[in-house]
Motif scaffolding. Structure first.
Motif, PDB file in Angstrom:
ATOM      1  N   ILE A 281       9.209   1.572  -7.332  1.00  0.00           N
ATOM      2  CA  ILE A 281       8.134   1.757  -7.010  1.00  0.00           C
ATOM      3  C   ILE A 281       7.407   0.291  -7.622  1.00  0.00           C
ATOM      4  O   ILE A 281       7.713  -1.453  -6.975  1.00  0.00           O
ATOM      5  N   CYS A 282       8.255  -0.009  -8.456  1.00  0.00           N
ATOM      6  CA  CYS A 282       7.771  -1.376 -10.149  1.00  0.00           C
ATOM      7  C   CYS A 282       8.763  -2.944  -9.126  1.00  0.00           C
ATOM      8  O   CYS A 282       7.958  -3.883  -8.641  1.00  0.00           O
ATOM      9  N   GLY A 283       9.618  -2.210  -8.733  1.00  0.00           N
ATOM     10  CA  GLY A 283      10.657  -3.236  -8.379  1.00  0.00           C
ATOM     11  C   GLY A 283      10.845  -3.756  -6.629  1.00  0.00           C
ATOM     12  O   GLY A 283      10.462  -4.621  -6.483  1.00  0.00           O
ATOM     13  N   ALA A 284       9.817  -2.961  -5.852  1.00  0.00           N
ATOM     14  CA  ALA A 284       9.225  -3.389  -4.719  1.00  0.00           C
ATOM     15  C   ALA A 284       7.890  -3.647  -4.563  1.00  0.00           C
ATOM     16  O   ALA A 284       8.160  -5.378  -3.650  1.00  0.00           O
ATOM     17  N   CYS A 285       7.181  -3.798  -5.608  1.00  0.00           N
ATOM     18  CA  CYS A 285       5.886  -4.715  -5.871  1.00  0.00           C
ATOM     19  C   CYS A 285       6.151  -6.369  -6.234  1.00  0.00           C
ATOM     20  O   CYS A 285       5.354  -6.661  -5.456  1.00  0.00           O
ATOM     21  N   GLU A 286       7.229  -6.574  -6.799  1.00  0.00           N
ATOM     22  CA  GLU A 286       7.270  -7.227  -7.577  1.00  0.00           C
ATOM     23  C   GLU A 286       8.302  -8.338  -6.611  1.00  0.00           C
ATOM     24  O   GLU A 286       8.188  -9.504  -6.308  1.00  0.00           O
ATOM     25  N   ARG A 287       9.102  -7.759  -5.814  1.00  0.00           N
ATOM     26  CA  ARG A 287       9.886  -8.278  -4.697  1.00  0.00           C
ATOM     27  C   ARG A 287       8.925  -8.953  -3.931  1.00  0.00           C
ATOM     28  O   ARG A 287       8.963 -10.028  -3.255  1.00  0.00           O
ATOM     29  N   ILE A 288       7.980  -7.674  -3.458  1.00  0.00           N
ATOM     30  CA  ILE A 288       6.437  -8.558  -2.782  1.00  0.00           C
ATOM     31  C   ILE A 288       5.854  -9.911  -2.626  1.00  0.00           C
ATOM     32  O   ILE A 288       5.446 -11.073  -3.306  1.00  0.00           O
ATOM     33  N   LYS A 289       5.555  -9.914  -4.442  1.00  0.00           N
ATOM     34  CA  LYS A 289       4.907 -10.188  -5.625  1.00  0.00           C
ATOM     35  C   LYS A 289       5.613 -12.012  -5.474  1.00  0.00           C
ATOM     36  O   LYS A 289       5.017 -12.627  -5.424  1.00  0.00           O
ATOM     37  N   ASN A 290       6.970 -11.357  -5.828  1.00  0.00           N
ATOM     38  CA  ASN A 290       7.858 -12.587  -6.497  1.00  0.00           C
ATOM     39  C   ASN A 290       8.389 -13.846  -5.053  1.00  0.00           C
ATOM     40  O   ASN A 290       8.504 -14.758  -5.372  1.00  0.00           O
TER      41      ASN A 290
ATOM     42  N   ARG B 207       0.910  -1.325   0.317  1.00  0.00           N
ATOM     43  CA  ARG B 207      -0.286  -0.297   0.160  1.00  0.00           C
ATOM     44  C   ARG B 207       0.892   0.995  -0.232  1.00  0.00           C
ATOM     45  O   ARG B 207       0.262   2.411  -0.776  1.00  0.00           O
ATOM     46  N   LYS B 208       1.821   1.262   0.678  1.00  0.00           N
ATOM     47  CA  LYS B 208       2.634   2.118   0.802  1.00  0.00           C
ATOM     48  C   LYS B 208       3.457   2.914  -0.413  1.00  0.00           C
ATOM     49  O   LYS B 208       3.569   3.668  -1.273  1.00  0.00           O
ATOM     50  N   HIS B 209       3.890   1.147  -1.058  1.00  0.00           N
ATOM     51  CA  HIS B 209       4.350   1.584  -2.359  1.00  0.00           C
ATOM     52  C   HIS B 209       2.988   2.311  -3.832  1.00  0.00           C
ATOM     53  O   HIS B 209       3.661   3.380  -4.237  1.00  0.00           O
ATOM     54  N   TRP B 210       2.231   2.315  -3.846  1.00  0.00           N
ATOM     55  CA  TRP B 210       1.104   2.740  -4.077  1.00  0.00           C
ATOM     56  C   TRP B 210       0.623   3.508  -4.079  1.00  0.00           C
ATOM     57  O   TRP B 210       0.672   5.261  -5.126  1.00  0.00           O
ATOM     58  N   GLY B 211       0.814   4.258  -2.667  1.00  0.00           N
ATOM     59  CA  GLY B 211       0.680   5.456  -2.206  1.00  0.00           C
ATOM     60  C   GLY B 211       1.970   6.265  -2.992  1.00  0.00           C
ATOM     61  O   GLY B 211       1.662   7.557  -3.100  1.00  0.00           O
ATOM     62  N   ALA B 212       3.144   5.968  -3.637  1.00  0.00           N
ATOM     63  CA  ALA B 212       4.010   6.675  -3.605  1.00  0.00           C
ATOM     64  C   ALA B 212       3.327   6.779  -4.923  1.00  0.00           C
ATOM     65  O   ALA B 212       4.483   7.902  -5.247  1.00  0.00           O
ATOM     66  N   LEU B 213       3.677   5.937  -5.703  1.00  0.00           N
ATOM     67  CA  LEU B 213       3.303   5.929  -6.943  1.00  0.00           C
ATOM     68  C   LEU B 213       2.073   6.576  -7.217  1.00  0.00           C
ATOM     69  O   LEU B 213       2.825   7.567  -8.628  1.00  0.00           O
ATOM     70  N   VAL B 214       1.590   7.012  -6.782  1.00  0.00           N
ATOM     71  CA  VAL B 214       0.255   7.948  -7.001  1.00  0.00           C
ATOM     72  C   VAL B 214       0.484  10.226  -6.716  1.00  0.00           C
ATOM     73  O   VAL B 214       0.594  10.728  -7.581  1.00  0.00           O
ATOM     74  N   ASN B 215       1.793   9.682  -5.077  1.00  0.00           N
ATOM     75  CA  ASN B 215       2.231  10.825  -5.440  1.00  0.00           C
ATOM     76  C   ASN B 215       3.195  11.512  -6.721  1.00  0.00           C
ATOM     77  O   ASN B 215       3.025  12.277  -6.738  1.00  0.00           O
ATOM     78  N   ASN B 216       3.785  10.345  -6.812  1.00  0.00           N
ATOM     79  CA  ASN B 216       5.275  10.831  -8.138  1.00  0.00           C
ATOM     80  C   ASN B 216       4.118  11.031  -9.179  1.00  0.00           C
ATOM     81  O   ASN B 216       5.031  11.940 -10.111  1.00  0.00           O
ATOM     82  N   SER B 217       3.374  10.518  -9.839  1.00  0.00           N
ATOM     83  CA  SER B 217       2.552  10.902 -10.978  1.00  0.00           C
ATOM     84  C   SER B 217       1.892  12.091 -10.610  1.00  0.00           C
ATOM     85  O   SER B 217       2.136  12.464 -11.952  1.00  0.00           O
ATOM     86  N   ARG B 218       1.629  12.388  -9.551  1.00  0.00           N
ATOM     87  CA  ARG B 218       1.054  13.616  -9.680  1.00  0.00           C
ATOM     88  C   ARG B 218       1.915  14.956  -9.808  1.00  0.00           C
ATOM     89  O   ARG B 218       2.059  15.740 -10.804  1.00  0.00           O
TER      90      ARG B 218
END
Length: 287
Positions: free
Chosen positions: A195-204, A88-99
């Motif tokens: 952020i993508c790499g961090a999420c992949e680490r959780i997923k994989n 959730r924190k990584h996706w929150g960071a993605l929202v902020n960075n996109s903005r």
């Protein structure tokens, strides 16, 4: 993701959501109940064991192991929740960075055609990342004994990030973006890949197999031996006691299994599709 009012706690007692563990465990609870009845019947009616039987002392083992199993389950659920919250924190960071990227580009870029490109590509990255993390094949990339039919050179989020950086580089080459602005924007695009790499680490990287397997076996043998000792003190009331004990222990394990991979379609997983939709909405408002 399930929407609810955390203050309306009475509703939780009488409402059974489709993702509730009670519904998932009903078949196994019925089986455990029948098993407990069979053990109680054999000990009371058939074997007619006396109160001084050594079988009665099995409860000593349950008293000693109860503390151990509680520690294991607490660690299990905490570890799973940490993975859920980190996602959730990584996706929150993605929202902020996109903005932030959209805000900076809206000021730096002057031509509408350039803004239109990023108006489409920035939300596209979030959407592609959501689909990438929801793909079952993504979770299997670290398995050494599987020969997956995956072209790793076509990593979809990386391709979108490359398109963004290529566009920024081209704008710098024609003088629409200065060198200092290029450095600032580059850091924003780099954060997408981080952020993508961090999420992949959780997923994989799931919980180690031996640990997860041990907890399941521990719960199974703990529950299977409960009726033998407690029949002496509870009689046939041991049936609901054992079923309830199984429900509590197995529910904690099921909850941990569901939230340890927060990027799926389970009811308690992260609302990544909604987050990607919000990014699209916000970026379009800015650009």
């Amino acid at each position: 993701m399930v929407q609810y009012n955390p203050k309306d706690w009475i509703t939780f007692i009488f409402r059974f959501h489709k993702s509730d563990t009670f519904r998932q465990l009903i078949p196994m609870m019925i089986t455990i109940g029948l098993y407990s009845y069979a053990v109680a019947y054999l000990e009371i009616e058939y074997w007619q064991l006396s109160d001084d039987s050594h079988v009665k002392n099995i409860t000593i083992m349950h008293g000693m192991l109860g503390f151990v199993i509680s520690l294991l389950l607490v660690f299990r659920t905490n570890t799973a929740y940490d993975r859920w919250w980190e996602g959730r924190k990584h996706w929150g960071a993605l929202v902020n960075n996109s903005r932030n990227l959209a805000i900076k580009l809206s000021v730096i870029l002057k031509e509408d055609t350039d803004k239109l490109f990023f108006k489409r590509v920035i939300p596209g990255y979030a959407s592609i990342l959501q689909k990438h993390l929801n793909d079952e094949e993504t979770a299997k990339t670290l398995f050494e004994d599987l020969d997956l039919d995956i072209n790793h050179h076509n990593h979809r989020p990386n391709q979108v990030a490359k398109m963004m950086f290529q566009k920024i580089h081209d704008l710098h080459e024609v003088g629409k973006i200065s060198g200092d602005q290029l450095i600032i924007i580059n850091s924003e695009i780099q954060s997408f890949t981080d952020i993508c790499g961090a999420c992949e680490r959780i997923k994989n990287t799931p919980i180690p197999y031996s640990y997860s397997s041990f907890i399941k076996k521990f719960i199974f043998f703990y529950i299977m031996t409960l009726p033998f000792g407690y029949v002496f003190s509870l009689g046939y009331y041991v049936i609901p006691v054992v079923v309830f004990t199984f429900y509590v222990l197995a529910s904690l394990e099921l909850i941990a299994e569901e939230i340890e991979d927060p990027f799926g379609d389970d009811a308690n997983d992260l609302p990544t599709r909604k987050l990607a939709s919000n990014i699209k909405k916000h970026v379009e408002e800015i650009l």
